[in-house]
Design a protein around this motif. Structure first.
Motif, PDB file in Angstrom:
ATOM      1  N   ILE A  96      16.428  73.526   8.511  1.00  0.00           N
ATOM      2  CA  ILE A  96      16.267  72.219   9.145  1.00  0.00           C
ATOM      3  C   ILE A  96      16.955  72.199  10.498  1.00  0.00           C
ATOM      4  CG2 ILE A  96      16.734  69.746   8.942  1.00  0.00           C
ATOM      5  CD1 ILE A  96      16.568  70.050   5.920  1.00  0.00           C
ATOM      6  N   VAL A  97      18.150  72.750  10.566  1.00  0.00           N
ATOM      7  CA  VAL A  97      18.867  72.823  11.845  1.00  0.00           C
ATOM      8  C   VAL A  97      18.020  73.574  12.877  1.00  0.00           C
ATOM      9  CG1 VAL A  97      20.876  73.807  13.017  1.00  0.00           C
ATOM     10  CG2 VAL A  97      21.159  72.619  10.835  1.00  0.00           C
ATOM     11  N   ASP A  98      17.416  74.681  12.463  1.00  0.00           N
ATOM     12  CA  ASP A  98      16.587  75.467  13.380  1.00  0.00           C
ATOM     13  C   ASP A  98      15.386  74.658  13.863  1.00  0.00           C
ATOM     14  OD1 ASP A  98      18.318  77.575  13.042  1.00  0.00           O
ATOM     15  OD2 ASP A  98      17.033  78.654  11.619  1.00  0.00           O
ATOM     16  N   ALA A  99      14.755  73.908  12.947  1.00  0.00           N
ATOM     17  CA  ALA A  99      13.596  73.093  13.335  1.00  0.00           C
ATOM     18  C   ALA A  99      14.004  71.977  14.290  1.00  0.00           C
ATOM     19  CB  ALA A  99      12.928  72.519  12.092  1.00  0.00           C
ATOM     20  N   LEU A 100      15.133  71.359  14.015  1.00  0.00           N
ATOM     21  CA  LEU A 100      15.623  70.313  14.914  1.00  0.00           C
ATOM     22  C   LEU A 100      15.877  70.873  16.312  1.00  0.00           C
ATOM     23  CD1 LEU A 100      18.170  68.570  12.505  1.00  0.00           C
ATOM     24  CD2 LEU A 100      16.030  67.567  13.332  1.00  0.00           C
ATOM     25  N   GLY A 101      16.511  72.032  16.371  1.00  0.00           N
ATOM     26  CA  GLY A 101      16.807  72.633  17.660  1.00  0.00           C
ATOM     27  C   GLY A 101      15.567  73.100  18.386  1.00  0.00           C
ATOM     28  N   ARG A 102      14.648  73.694  17.640  1.00  0.00           N
ATOM     29  CA  ARG A 102      13.434  74.234  18.256  1.00  0.00           C
ATOM     30  C   ARG A 102      12.627  73.134  18.939  1.00  0.00           C
ATOM     31  NH1 ARG A 102      11.290  76.209  13.873  1.00  0.00           N
ATOM     32  NH2 ARG A 102      12.587  78.080  14.065  1.00  0.00           N
ATOM     33  N   TYR A 103      12.583  71.949  18.321  1.00  0.00           N
ATOM     34  CA  TYR A 103      11.746  70.873  18.858  1.00  0.00           C
ATOM     35  C   TYR A 103      12.574  69.756  19.507  1.00  0.00           C
ATOM     36  CZ  TYR A 103       8.412  73.518  16.184  1.00  0.00           C
ATOM     37  OH  TYR A 103       7.644  74.553  15.695  1.00  0.00           O
ATOM     38  N   GLU A 104      13.847  70.033  19.716  1.00  0.00           N
ATOM     39  CA  GLU A 104      14.738  69.105  20.413  1.00  0.00           C
ATOM     40  C   GLU A 104      14.679  67.707  19.783  1.00  0.00           C
ATOM     41  OE1 GLU A 104      13.343  69.502  24.474  1.00  0.00           O
ATOM     42  OE2 GLU A 104      14.867  71.026  24.860  1.00  0.00           O
ATOM     43  N   LEU A 105      14.933  67.673  18.486  1.00  0.00           N
ATOM     44  CA  LEU A 105      14.928  66.434  17.715  1.00  0.00           C
ATOM     45  C   LEU A 105      16.323  66.130  17.184  1.00  0.00           C
ATOM     46  CD1 LEU A 105      11.697  67.100  15.628  1.00  0.00           C
ATOM     47  CD2 LEU A 105      11.939  65.290  17.336  1.00  0.00           C
ATOM     48  N   ARG A 106      16.625  64.847  17.033  1.00  0.00           N
ATOM     49  CA  ARG A 106      17.849  64.402  16.374  1.00  0.00           C
ATOM     50  C   ARG A 106      17.545  64.046  14.923  1.00  0.00           C
ATOM     51  NH1 ARG A 106      21.574  61.680  19.424  1.00  0.00           N
ATOM     52  NH2 ARG A 106      22.719  61.567  17.444  1.00  0.00           N
ATOM     53  N   MET A 107      18.519  64.259  14.042  1.00  0.00           N
ATOM     54  CA  MET A 107      18.415  63.770  12.676  1.00  0.00           C
ATOM     55  C   MET A 107      19.059  62.394  12.631  1.00  0.00           C
ATOM     56  SD  MET A 107      17.413  64.169   9.532  1.00  0.00           S
ATOM     57  CE  MET A 107      17.015  65.911   9.349  1.00  0.00           C
ATOM     58  N   ALA A 108      18.247  61.369  12.489  1.00  0.00           N
ATOM     59  CA  ALA A 108      18.752  60.003  12.571  1.00  0.00           C
ATOM     60  C   ALA A 108      19.414  59.541  11.282  1.00  0.00           C
ATOM     61  CB  ALA A 108      17.619  59.039  12.948  1.00  0.00           C
ATOM     62  N   LEU A 109      18.869  59.948  10.133  1.00  0.00           N
ATOM     63  CA  LEU A 109      19.378  59.397   8.877  1.00  0.00           C
ATOM     64  C   LEU A 109      18.963  60.259   7.701  1.00  0.00           C
ATOM     65  CD1 LEU A 109      19.652  55.786   7.701  1.00  0.00           C
ATOM     66  CD2 LEU A 109      18.105  57.230   6.391  1.00  0.00           C
ATOM     67  N   MET A 110      19.811  60.270   6.677  1.00  0.00           N
ATOM     68  CA  MET A 110      19.490  60.859   5.382  1.00  0.00           C
ATOM     69  C   MET A 110      20.181  60.021   4.307  1.00  0.00           C
ATOM     70  SD  MET A 110      21.852  64.293   5.696  1.00  0.00           S
ATOM     71  CE  MET A 110      22.154  64.540   3.945  1.00  0.00           C
ATOM     72  N   ASN A 111      19.766  60.215   3.068  1.00  0.00           N
ATOM     73  CA  ASN A 111      20.283  59.409   1.962  1.00  0.00           C
ATOM     74  C   ASN A 111      21.380  60.140   1.189  1.00  0.00           C
ATOM     75  OD1 ASN A 111      18.509  57.359   2.531  1.00  0.00           O
ATOM     76  ND2 ASN A 111      17.237  57.620   0.715  1.00  0.00           N
ATOM     77  N   LYS A 162       7.397  65.849  17.003  1.00  0.00           N
ATOM     78  CA  LYS A 162       7.664  66.018  18.437  1.00  0.00           C
ATOM     79  C   LYS A 162       6.386  65.857  19.247  1.00  0.00           C
ATOM     80  CE  LYS A 162      10.428  66.800  21.869  1.00  0.00           C
ATOM     81  NZ  LYS A 162      11.571  65.906  22.166  1.00  0.00           N
ATOM     82  N   GLU A 163       5.317  66.459  18.789  1.00  0.00           N
ATOM     83  CA  GLU A 163       4.046  66.362  19.511  1.00  0.00           C
ATOM     84  C   GLU A 163       3.541  64.924  19.560  1.00  0.00           C
ATOM     85  OE1 GLU A 163       1.401  69.117  17.661  1.00  0.00           O
ATOM     86  OE2 GLU A 163       2.222  70.851  18.727  1.00  0.00           O
ATOM     87  N   ALA A 164       3.909  64.124  18.554  1.00  0.00           N
ATOM     88  CA  ALA A 164       3.491  62.723  18.517  1.00  0.00           C
ATOM     89  C   ALA A 164       4.340  61.841  19.420  1.00  0.00           C
ATOM     90  CB  ALA A 164       3.537  62.204  17.088  1.00  0.00           C
TER      91      ALA A 164
END
Length: 251
Positions: free
Chosen positions: A45-60, A25-27
């Motif tokens: 992971i959900v908490d980290a995504l929410g805390r930094y307002e990030l989307r999870m684009a992809l996983m395998n 996020k900082e980058a």
């Protein structure tokens, strides 16, 4: 410029995993991807995504095998039931994380039976999870020897054979350069069925800056063509990740 996201399996790995979300996020990233997040508590992971307002684009998919088995086997004859079982776990994880795309790995296989197996498993998966975007990715045989989906034309053939609205191609510039030697031409041939892009330079699979691939031209082409998906940095940083992020600013 396109919408960039950070692959946290490859980037910021000088940090502990859950600290990479803040660094991304900082980058300046608004989305991340994680190849195999299954050994981390999903709620963390959900908490980290929410805390930094990030989307999870992809996983395998499927989850990695911790007994030393293959990471992918959607095209391996005889493993259909195992694929279906593990796909169920992957879908639950993807839904929890809000993953935009779920990349289904073919695994190591060859021949007509493998192709039929891959198509049947993908057709089943697309119907089983109609609300989930699924991708398949051509991977070069030098990086992953024997990988079944090692050709872009084969990728198109499979996507068109299944003809499901939630199954598309995943385009990686490094693999395109290795497989065809023509990133721009391969992109033009595949962009109509592509849902997600990953970038790394040739050679060395480093930052998308100096090297054989003209990334300013590639990014300009994506913009000109109206590509609206994520473009993920999936590469090996030369030093720390932050030191190598100059490519984000453009030419």
């Amino acid at each position: 410029m396109p919408k960039f996201c950070a692959n946290l399996t490859w980037l910021f790995n000088e940090l502990d995993f859950l600290d990479r979300f803040e660094a991304a996020k900082e980058a300046g990233f608004d989305a991340v991807e994680v190849l195999f997040p299954y050994d981390v508590n999903a709620q963390d992971i959900v908490d980290a995504l929410g805390r930094y307002e990030l989307r999870m684009a992809l996983m395998n998919c499927p989850p990695p095998n911790y007994t030393g088995g293959p990471q992918g086997y959607a095209a391996v004859p005889g493993l259909d039931e195992r694929f279906k079982k593990d796909f169920g776990r992957a879908i639950r994880y993807a839904e929890t994380l809000g993953a935009t795309h779920l990349h289904i790995m073919s695994g190591v296989a060859e021949g007509t039976e493998a192709k039929e197996t891959f198509i049947n498993n993908l057709r089943w998966a697309a119907a089983e999870a109609p609300a989930q975007s699924l991708t398949i990715e051509p991977i070069n045989n030098e990086t992953m020897p024997g990988y079944f989906l090692n050709d872009f034309d084969l990728g198109r053939e499979i996507v068109e054979a299944i003809d499901a609205p939630n199954l598309r191609l995943q385009f990686d510039t490094f693999h395109a350069a290795k497989i065809t030697g023509d990133v721009m031409g391969t992109w033009d041939a595949m962009r109509d069925i592509t849902a997600h892009v990953q970038v790394a330079q040739m050679s060395g699979r480093g930052e998308p800056d100096q090297g054989q691939i003209d990334f300013p031209a590639f990014f300009a082409l994506l913009d000109a063509q109206g590509y609206a998906g994520w473009v993920s940095g999936e590469y090996k940083p030369r030093a720390t990740t932050t030191e190598g992020l100059g490519w984000l600013a453009g030419p």
